[in-house]
Enzyme design. Structure first.
Site, mmCIF file in Angstrom:
data_model
loop_
_atom_site.group_PDB
_atom_site.id
_atom_site.type_symbol
_atom_site.label_atom_id
_atom_site.label_comp_id
_atom_site.label_asym_id
_atom_site.label_seq_id
_atom_site.Cartn_x
_atom_site.Cartn_y
_atom_site.Cartn_z
ATOM 1 N N GLY A 43 -55.871 -15.012 -21.061
ATOM 2 C CA GLY A 43 -55.499 -16.315 -20.533
ATOM 3 C C GLY A 43 -56.272 -17.414 -21.243
ATOM 4 N N GLN A 48 -59.906 -25.600 -22.311
ATOM 5 C CA GLN A 48 -60.787 -24.759 -23.134
ATOM 6 C C GLN A 48 -60.642 -25.048 -24.627
ATOM 7 O OE1 GLN A 48 -59.454 -21.013 -20.948
ATOM 8 N NE2 GLN A 48 -61.507 -20.442 -21.576
ATOM 9 N N CYS A 91 -64.298 -14.579 -19.631
ATOM 10 C CA CYS A 91 -63.709 -15.865 -19.988
ATOM 11 C C CYS A 91 -63.991 -16.126 -21.462
ATOM 12 C CB CYS A 91 -64.339 -16.964 -19.125
ATOM 13 S SG CYS A 91 -63.697 -18.608 -19.450
ATOM 14 N N LEU A 92 -62.985 -16.608 -22.193
ATOM 15 C CA LEU A 92 -63.189 -16.884 -23.621
ATOM 16 C C LEU A 92 -64.233 -17.971 -23.846
ATOM 17 C CD1 LEU A 92 -59.518 -16.687 -24.951
ATOM 18 C CD2 LEU A 92 -61.346 -15.004 -25.226
ATOM 19 N N HIS A 133 -57.965 -17.746 -11.977
ATOM 20 C CA HIS A 133 -59.037 -18.059 -12.930
ATOM 21 C C HIS A 133 -58.636 -19.236 -13.824
ATOM 22 C CE1 HIS A 133 -62.193 -16.687 -16.005
ATOM 23 N NE2 HIS A 133 -61.485 -17.592 -16.657
ATOM 24 N N GLU A 134 -57.430 -19.154 -14.398
ATOM 25 C CA GLU A 134 -56.988 -20.216 -15.320
ATOM 26 C C GLU A 134 -56.763 -21.524 -14.572
ATOM 27 O OE1 GLU A 134 -57.371 -19.759 -18.379
ATOM 28 O OE2 GLU A 134 -57.645 -17.610 -18.173
ATOM 29 N N HIS A 137 -59.775 -23.651 -14.244
ATOM 30 C CA HIS A 137 -60.191 -24.406 -15.438
ATOM 31 C C HIS A 137 -59.646 -25.837 -15.409
ATOM 32 C CE1 HIS A 137 -62.380 -21.660 -18.043
ATOM 33 N NE2 HIS A 137 -61.470 -20.717 -17.901
HETATM 34 CO CO CO Z 1 -61.725 -18.735 -18.415
#
Ligand code: CO
Length: 165
Positions: A43, A48, A91-92, A133-134, A137
């Site tokens: 994701g 991000q 998470c990236l 989660h996304e 953000h």
């Molecule tokens: Co994330």
């Protein structure tokens, strides 16, 4: 695209609604997909990669073959949550760090697709967790904000010591 990494303050910025479903938006979404797959993520939210509009993409196909598909969510809103579940999340923007997070077990999400058409989806298990989660953000919330106080203290101490996450 470059992925913004924790503790960069830009990750805390609240994203704005998308108003134009135009070619610019489509090219950002395509670039985001390349970036997410290149980083082997499941994701990625606009924030991000410095695109502070309410969009995120998800493809959990590498972990759950029932959902081997790129989903794009624009102006999403989680309108229903039920039950409790916990998954090990990463998470990236926090590479190399995973921790178990508690979230709703089932959700309903309303959103628009890239053409601006309203859509609705119900999700549970990994897909439901990824969407929550996304979606976080978009409001500047990271999964580490949802850890228990004990786990958060442990993480903070690790960061202060300058250890790799
Ligand atoms: Co994330």
């Amino acid at each position: 695209m470059e992925i913004i990494k924790y503790p960069d303050e830009r990750l805390r910025q609240k994203s704005e609604p998308v108003r134009a479903f135009d070619r610019k938006l489509h090219s950002v979404l395509d670039e985001m997909a390349r970036t997410m797959y290149g980083a082997r993520g499941v994701g990625l939210a606009g924030a991000q990669v410095g695109f502070f509009y309410r969009v995120f993409i998800v493809d959990i196909g590498s972990q759950d073959e029932r959902f081997e598909k790129l989903f794009e969510f624009i102006n999403p809103e989680i309108t229903w949550r039920d039950g409790k579940t916990s998954w090990e999340e990463g998470c990236l923007s926090l590479p190399g760090y995973t921790e178990t997070v508690n979230r709703a077990a089932r959700i309903t999400i309303r959103y628009q697709d890239r053409l601006g058409q309203p859509q609705v989806m119900e999700a549970d298990e990994l897909l439901g967790v990824a969407l929550q989660h996304e979606n976080d953000h978009l409001d500047g919330v990271l999964f580490i904000d949802r850890l228990s106080p004990l786990k958060r203290r442990f993480l903070k101490r690790k960061l202060e010591k300058g250890l790799e996450l």
